[in-house]
Scaffold this motif. Structure first.
Motif, PDB file in Angstrom:
ATOM      1  N   MET A   1       0.845  -1.184   0.000  1.00  0.00           N
ATOM      2  CA  MET A   1       0.000   0.000   0.000  1.00  0.00           C
ATOM      3  C   MET A   1       0.890   1.247   0.000  1.00  0.00           C
ATOM      4  SD  MET A   1      -2.946   0.884   2.690  1.00  0.00           S
ATOM      5  CE  MET A   1      -3.769   2.412   2.655  1.00  0.00           C
ATOM      6  N   LYS A   2       0.585   2.161  -0.866  1.00  0.00           N
ATOM      7  CA  LYS A   2       1.354   3.383  -1.020  1.00  0.00           C
ATOM      8  C   LYS A   2       0.893   4.408   0.013  1.00  0.00           C
ATOM      9  CE  LYS A   2       2.989   6.000  -4.949  1.00  0.00           C
ATOM     10  NZ  LYS A   2       2.758   6.331  -6.326  1.00  0.00           N
ATOM     11  N   ARG A   3       1.869   5.007   0.731  1.00  0.00           N
ATOM     12  CA  ARG A   3       1.554   6.008   1.745  1.00  0.00           C
ATOM     13  C   ARG A   3       2.217   7.330   1.397  1.00  0.00           C
ATOM     14  NH1 ARG A   3       2.349   4.165   7.755  1.00  0.00           N
ATOM     15  NH2 ARG A   3       1.733   6.330   7.907  1.00  0.00           N
ATOM     16  N   LEU A   4       1.553   8.410   1.747  1.00  0.00           N
ATOM     17  CA  LEU A   4       2.116   9.738   1.559  1.00  0.00           C
ATOM     18  C   LEU A   4       3.093  10.005   2.693  1.00  0.00           C
ATOM     19  CD1 LEU A   4       2.248  12.483   0.155  1.00  0.00           C
ATOM     20  CD2 LEU A   4       0.292  13.187   1.518  1.00  0.00           C
ATOM     21  N   THR A   5       4.342  10.275   2.358  1.00  0.00           N
ATOM     22  CA  THR A   5       5.364  10.602   3.342  1.00  0.00           C
ATOM     23  C   THR A   5       6.175  11.787   2.854  1.00  0.00           C
ATOM     24  OG1 THR A   5       6.932   9.059   2.320  1.00  0.00           O
ATOM     25  CG2 THR A   5       5.596   8.213   4.146  1.00  0.00           C
ATOM     26  N   TYR A  23       4.623  10.359  -4.324  1.00  0.00           N
ATOM     27  CA  TYR A  23       3.315   9.732  -4.162  1.00  0.00           C
ATOM     28  C   TYR A  23       2.540   9.708  -5.480  1.00  0.00           C
ATOM     29  CZ  TYR A  23      -1.266   8.645  -2.217  1.00  0.00           C
ATOM     30  OH  TYR A  23      -2.481   8.058  -1.946  1.00  0.00           O
ATOM     31  N   VAL A  57       2.223  14.834   8.088  1.00  0.00           N
ATOM     32  CA  VAL A  57       2.739  13.786   7.205  1.00  0.00           C
ATOM     33  C   VAL A  57       4.088  13.324   7.753  1.00  0.00           C
ATOM     34  CG1 VAL A  57       3.485  13.262   4.850  1.00  0.00           C
ATOM     35  CG2 VAL A  57       1.548  14.790   5.229  1.00  0.00           C
ATOM     36  N   ASP A  60       9.668   9.653   5.560  1.00  0.00           N
ATOM     37  CA  ASP A  60       9.684   8.289   5.023  1.00  0.00           C
ATOM     38  C   ASP A  60      10.423   7.336   5.944  1.00  0.00           C
ATOM     39  OD1 ASP A  60      12.160   9.371   4.439  1.00  0.00           O
ATOM     40  OD2 ASP A  60      12.020   9.061   2.281  1.00  0.00           O
ATOM     41  N   ALA A  63       7.892   6.445   8.712  1.00  0.00           N
ATOM     42  CA  ALA A  63       6.815   5.581   8.212  1.00  0.00           C
ATOM     43  C   ALA A  63       7.316   4.133   8.043  1.00  0.00           C
ATOM     44  CB  ALA A  63       6.287   6.105   6.885  1.00  0.00           C
TER      45      ALA A  63
END
Length: 66
Positions: A1-5, A23, A57, A60, A63
């Motif tokens: 799953m792609k996450r905004l970081t 992203y 946010v 990276d 996260a």
């Protein structure tokens, strides 16, 4: 799953534009240009959203640990 970081690799101020570029899979320089253009007529709104993104946010590296 792609996450905004926020990125730590392509960072100019806080990594928000670099993270948005990663992203959406576009060049972060393009995101910075769009942000600068939007800053002219909507300076208060863009500044508030950018500052909010700095605090909301995660980096990276943060996260990856979660």
């Amino acid at each position: 799953m792609k996450r905004l970081t926020r990125t730590t690799e392509d960072r100019k101020l806080a990594g928000v534009c670099g993270g948005l570029g990663e992203y959406f899979n576009i060049d972060p320089t393009l995101v910075r240009i769009i942000a600068a253009i939007l800053f002219i007529p909507f300076s208060a709104l863009v500044a508030i959203l950018y500052i909010a993104a700095i605090f909301l946010v995660p980096n990276d590296t943060e996260a990856d640990q979660a």
